[in-house]
Design an enzyme around this catalytic site. Sequence first.
Site, mmCIF file in Angstrom:
data_model
loop_
_atom_site.group_PDB
_atom_site.id
_atom_site.type_symbol
_atom_site.label_atom_id
_atom_site.label_comp_id
_atom_site.label_asym_id
_atom_site.label_seq_id
_atom_site.Cartn_x
_atom_site.Cartn_y
_atom_site.Cartn_z
ATOM 1 N N GLU A 60 0.626 -12.560 5.084
ATOM 2 C CA GLU A 60 1.608 -11.977 4.168
ATOM 3 C C GLU A 60 2.969 -11.823 4.843
ATOM 4 O O GLU A 60 4.011 -12.100 4.242
ATOM 5 C CB GLU A 60 1.114 -10.618 3.668
ATOM 6 C CG GLU A 60 -0.053 -10.703 2.696
ATOM 7 C CD GLU A 60 -0.604 -9.347 2.314
ATOM 8 O OE1 GLU A 60 -1.081 -9.213 1.185
ATOM 9 O OE2 GLU A 60 -0.571 -8.420 3.150
ATOM 10 N N ASP B 198 0.821 -1.211 0.000
ATOM 11 C CA ASP B 198 0.000 0.000 0.000
ATOM 12 C C ASP B 198 0.855 1.262 0.000
ATOM 13 O O ASP B 198 0.453 2.289 -0.548
ATOM 14 C CB ASP B 198 -0.939 -0.018 1.199
ATOM 15 C CG ASP B 198 -1.884 -1.204 1.146
ATOM 16 O OD1 ASP B 198 -2.652 -1.299 0.177
ATOM 17 O OD2 ASP B 198 -1.836 -2.054 2.059
#
Length: 231
Positions: free
Chosen positions: A102, A83
């Site tokens: 993740e 992001d």
Amino acid sequence: MKQIVADSAIEEVEDGMILGLGSGSTAALMIKSLAEKIRSGKLKNIKGVPTSFQSEVLALELNIPLIDLASVPYIDLAIDGADEVDPDFQLIKGGGACHVREKLVASKANKLLIVIDESKLVQNLNQVFPLPVEVMPSAWKQVKDIISEMSGVSNLRMATKKAGPVVTDQGNLILDVLFDAGIRDPKDLEMRINNIPGVLENGLFVDLADKVLVGKIEDDVPVLFSPSRRS
């Protein structure tokens, strides 16, 4: 643009690799490109380790062989999005609420390749995109109050397709946090937040990314580049 970045990332994959399959829109395109390479015989003996239920379902639908994270000593290469990425390759991840898995995959990978578009490059983390913090449902208010004492403004992430909050793959909730001055010391903040009782994990990925592949539009033409790490 995202398709070009995804296709370029697949060029890093070699036969016989155990591959971390990232989450999000660019990672989904990468998984589809990977499946086509496997189907056509251009890549052989690939095993994937998904970072989310979303990427697991997609990989299964595309007949990519999967292996459980707990059963492998290492992952050759993980390909994932982000992001925000700063000049030191420190990351904010977790917009899809799957940063726990993740980070587990990233920490086990010999190499982590981050694929993004140019809009995700920032000078300082968290001045625009909030930091996701996964918390136990019974602890969200307590964690929110503690983060407030650290000059962080937290909002419980609410779902858009159902009433109530977003629930992670682990059954927890997400606090999205913005700090007054952004994040100047990601390593210290990652540790401080994870030490709060009730926090499972936060979306700061510190010293994990090895390479960043960026797509941008230049004179109406898609261009790929890989920036150098500042530090």
